[in-house]
Design a protein around this motif. Structure first.
Motif, PDB file in Angstrom:
ATOM      1  N   ILE A  61       0.733  -1.121  -0.023  1.00  0.00           N
ATOM      2  CA  ILE A  61       0.032   0.020  -0.046  1.00  0.00           C
ATOM      3  C   ILE A  61       0.945   1.155   0.158  1.00  0.00           C
ATOM      4  O   ILE A  61       0.560   2.226  -0.846  1.00  0.00           O
ATOM      5  CB  ILE A  61      -0.929  -0.067   1.050  1.00  0.00           C
ATOM      6  CG1 ILE A  61      -1.949  -1.147   1.127  1.00  0.00           C
ATOM      7  CG2 ILE A  61      -1.599   1.257   1.477  1.00  0.00           C
ATOM      8  CD1 ILE A  61      -2.748  -1.338   2.162  1.00  0.00           C
ATOM      9  N   GLY A  62       1.960   1.304   0.684  1.00  0.00           N
ATOM     10  CA  GLY A  62       2.762   2.487   0.741  1.00  0.00           C
ATOM     11  C   GLY A  62       3.736   2.585  -0.350  1.00  0.00           C
ATOM     12  O   GLY A  62       3.612   3.863  -0.815  1.00  0.00           O
ATOM     13  N   THR A  63       3.888   1.815  -1.046  1.00  0.00           N
ATOM     14  CA  THR A  63       4.529   1.774  -2.453  1.00  0.00           C
ATOM     15  C   THR A  63       3.762   2.202  -3.338  1.00  0.00           C
ATOM     16  O   THR A  63       4.065   3.175  -4.283  1.00  0.00           O
ATOM     17  CB  THR A  63       5.207  -0.014  -2.832  1.00  0.00           C
ATOM     18  OG1 THR A  63       6.105  -0.240  -2.201  1.00  0.00           O
ATOM     19  CG2 THR A  63       5.594   0.302  -4.268  1.00  0.00           C
ATOM     20  N   ALA A  89       7.080   4.564   6.365  1.00  0.00           N
ATOM     21  CA  ALA A  89       8.296   4.321   5.451  1.00  0.00           C
ATOM     22  C   ALA A  89       8.533   5.208   4.262  1.00  0.00           C
ATOM     23  O   ALA A  89       9.495   5.056   3.513  1.00  0.00           O
ATOM     24  CB  ALA A  89       7.872   2.768   4.876  1.00  0.00           C
ATOM     25  N   LEU A  90       7.460   6.176   4.263  1.00  0.00           N
ATOM     26  CA  LEU A  90       7.659   7.064   2.861  1.00  0.00           C
ATOM     27  C   LEU A  90       8.264   8.207   3.173  1.00  0.00           C
ATOM     28  O   LEU A  90       8.553   8.631   4.524  1.00  0.00           O
ATOM     29  CB  LEU A  90       6.229   7.770   2.595  1.00  0.00           C
ATOM     30  CG  LEU A  90       5.092   6.546   2.014  1.00  0.00           C
ATOM     31  CD1 LEU A  90       3.792   7.222   1.646  1.00  0.00           C
ATOM     32  CD2 LEU A  90       5.738   5.499   0.952  1.00  0.00           C
ATOM     33  N   GLU A  92       9.654  12.073   3.909  1.00  0.00           N
ATOM     34  CA  GLU A  92       8.947  12.983   4.639  1.00  0.00           C
ATOM     35  C   GLU A  92       8.200  13.780   3.749  1.00  0.00           C
ATOM     36  O   GLU A  92       6.909  14.153   4.119  1.00  0.00           O
ATOM     37  CB  GLU A  92       9.863  13.997   5.162  1.00  0.00           C
ATOM     38  CG  GLU A  92       9.191  14.699   6.592  1.00  0.00           C
ATOM     39  CD  GLU A  92       8.745  14.077   7.702  1.00  0.00           C
ATOM     40  OE1 GLU A  92       7.792  14.550   7.991  1.00  0.00           O
ATOM     41  OE2 GLU A  92       9.418  13.181   8.038  1.00  0.00           O
ATOM     42  N   GLY A  93       8.615  14.398   2.577  1.00  0.00           N
ATOM     43  CA  GLY A  93       7.668  15.249   1.863  1.00  0.00           C
ATOM     44  C   GLY A  93       6.848  14.413   0.944  1.00  0.00           C
ATOM     45  O   GLY A  93       6.091  15.043   0.287  1.00  0.00           O
ATOM     46  N   GLY A  94       6.899  13.240   0.830  1.00  0.00           N
ATOM     47  CA  GLY A  94       6.046  12.410  -0.080  1.00  0.00           C
ATOM     48  C   GLY A  94       4.899  11.797   0.815  1.00  0.00           C
ATOM     49  O   GLY A  94       4.043  10.829   0.174  1.00  0.00           O
ATOM     50  N   ARG A  95       4.593  12.138   1.935  1.00  0.00           N
ATOM     51  CA  ARG A  95       3.428  11.460   2.471  1.00  0.00           C
ATOM     52  C   ARG A  95       2.141  12.297   2.294  1.00  0.00           C
ATOM     53  O   ARG A  95       2.172  13.608   2.458  1.00  0.00           O
ATOM     54  CB  ARG A  95       3.593  11.778   4.308  1.00  0.00           C
ATOM     55  CG  ARG A  95       4.789  10.610   4.464  1.00  0.00           C
ATOM     56  CD  ARG A  95       5.140  10.710   6.020  1.00  0.00           C
ATOM     57  NE  ARG A  95       6.462   9.912   6.375  1.00  0.00           N
ATOM     58  CZ  ARG A  95       6.783  10.167   7.550  1.00  0.00           C
ATOM     59  NH1 ARG A  95       6.537  10.717   8.563  1.00  0.00           N
ATOM     60  NH2 ARG A  95       8.158   9.482   7.603  1.00  0.00           N
ATOM     61  N   PRO A  96       1.214  11.535   1.895  1.00  0.00           N
ATOM     62  CA  PRO A  96       0.016  12.291   1.700  1.00  0.00           C
ATOM     63  C   PRO A  96      -1.261  12.624   2.802  1.00  0.00           C
ATOM     64  O   PRO A  96      -0.715  12.269   4.218  1.00  0.00           O
ATOM     65  CB  PRO A  96      -0.926  11.198   0.798  1.00  0.00           C
ATOM     66  CG  PRO A  96      -0.509   9.937   1.445  1.00  0.00           C
ATOM     67  CD  PRO A  96       1.060  10.233   1.896  1.00  0.00           C
TER      68      PRO A  96
END
Length: 337
Positions: A61-63, A89-90, A92-96
């Motif tokens: 799901i994270g991928t 695991a994502l 920092e700037g790519g978390r929705p």
């Protein structure tokens, strides 16, 4: 009108969070009216829906969230924990931003939906990986709508039709044919609030009395092989073709009653149906229909209406779809659509 008001309210909430046309919005939740509202809200506002299968592990799901570049994830309360374990695991700037699916899709509102073109991207569907790793399949509004309209050469639904949805909406099979096609033609859809086990499914069938259902072969194979055929094979004369057909016909009447007694279309796709089970369904005069498709074709490629099927065949290509066999040799060839 109620569905439009809910979708408008959802789109308004998403817009207030900075979602614009072209942005990716993931939907992670069990089948429900809220899922459907979110899907229509996201696609109608020009954003791109990213449906995620609920049984994917957290890492996958994270991928998917990272690979698709999701700005927002709409998640059901039951799956919020699984999503929470995937997000750290994502980068920092790519978390929705994470929003509650039921709450976001739970109210009405006004939103001016912009025009969308047939070639605009509508959804990115990550496959279950039957031929390798999960891949993101990009489908446009034109892909989905043209396929749904073409299915009316196989089945036309009406406002009196009732569907009981048991397949994941995150698959294009159920989403296109069990949701979009139903809404387009005014049919009603009922969702189970739990997995479709026998204990949940049988009362729902009796209560909803569906006229249309979509399934995968495993569902019917389990029913026929565990409940129907053992009973029939106890008859000494079942091995004789004429007696077998008569007994199968009687069993077919009982099977239709089990499904509520109003079924007129029972779609089976997603894999090959076992020959012994299909022979029984054909001789039982059960209203089954075979379809062949794939996510990339949104989804239907070929299919046939009930009572026009031929055992072992997918049926002819759908209207507007071209199919050819390339490089055919002694070992067969590649099917190109």
């Amino acid at each position: 009108r109620a569905l439009l008001n809910r979708a408008s309210g959802t789109a308004s909430r998403l817009a207030s969070r900075g979602v614009h046309a072209g942005d990716r919005v993931a939907i992670l939740g069990e089948n429900s009216p809220a899922w459907a509202v979110a899907y229509f809200a996201v696609t109608s506002m020009g954003a791109v829906a990213v449906p995620i299968l609920t049984d994917f592990p957290a890492a996958q799901i994270g991928t998917i969230v990272e690979h698709s570049g999701c700005r927002v994830v709409l998640v059901s309360s039951r799956l919020a924990g699984k999503l929470a374990s995937a997000l750290p695991a994502l980068p920092e700037g790519g978390r929705p931003e994470v929003l509650d699916l039921e709450e976001t899709a739970g109210g009405e509102g006004a939103f001016a939906f912009p025009p969308v073109a047939a070639d605009d991207l509508a959804v990115i569907i990550y496959t279950s990986g039957t031929t390798g790793h999960s891949k993101g399949v990009m489908l446009t509004h034109g892909n989905i709508v043209s396929n749904v309209v073409a299915t009316r050469t196989i089945i036309r639904m009406h406002p009196g039709d009732r569907l009981l949805s048991i397949l994941p909406l995150a698959h294009t099979y159920e989403c296109s044919l069990g949701l979009v096609a139903a809404v387009l033609q005014g049919a009603a859809v009922t969702y189970l609030d739990r997995p479709p086990t026998a204990s949940a499914l049988l009362p729902a069938l009796a209560g909803v009395r569906p006229t249309v259902m979509l399934t995968v072969p495993l569902v019917m194979e389990k029913i026929v092989r565990s409940k129907v055929l053992p009973e029939l094979q106890r008859h000494a004369l079942y091995a004789r073709p004429l007696t077998r057909r008569v007994l199968n016909l009687i069993a077919g009447v009982k099977l239709k009653r089990l499904f509520g007694g109003r079924l007129r279309f029972f779609g089976i796709g997603g894999a090959g149906l076992a020959p012994d089970v299909e022979r029984f369904l054909a001789e039982a005069r059960f209203p089954y229909a075979i379809g062949y498709g794939l996510t990339e074709t949104s989804p239907l490629v070929a299919g046939c209406a009930p009572f026009r099927t031929h055992v072992g065949s997918t049926g002819p290509a759908l209207a507007g779809v071209e199919v050819r066999l390339a490089d055919a040799g002694p070992g067969g060839g590649e099917i190109q659509v």
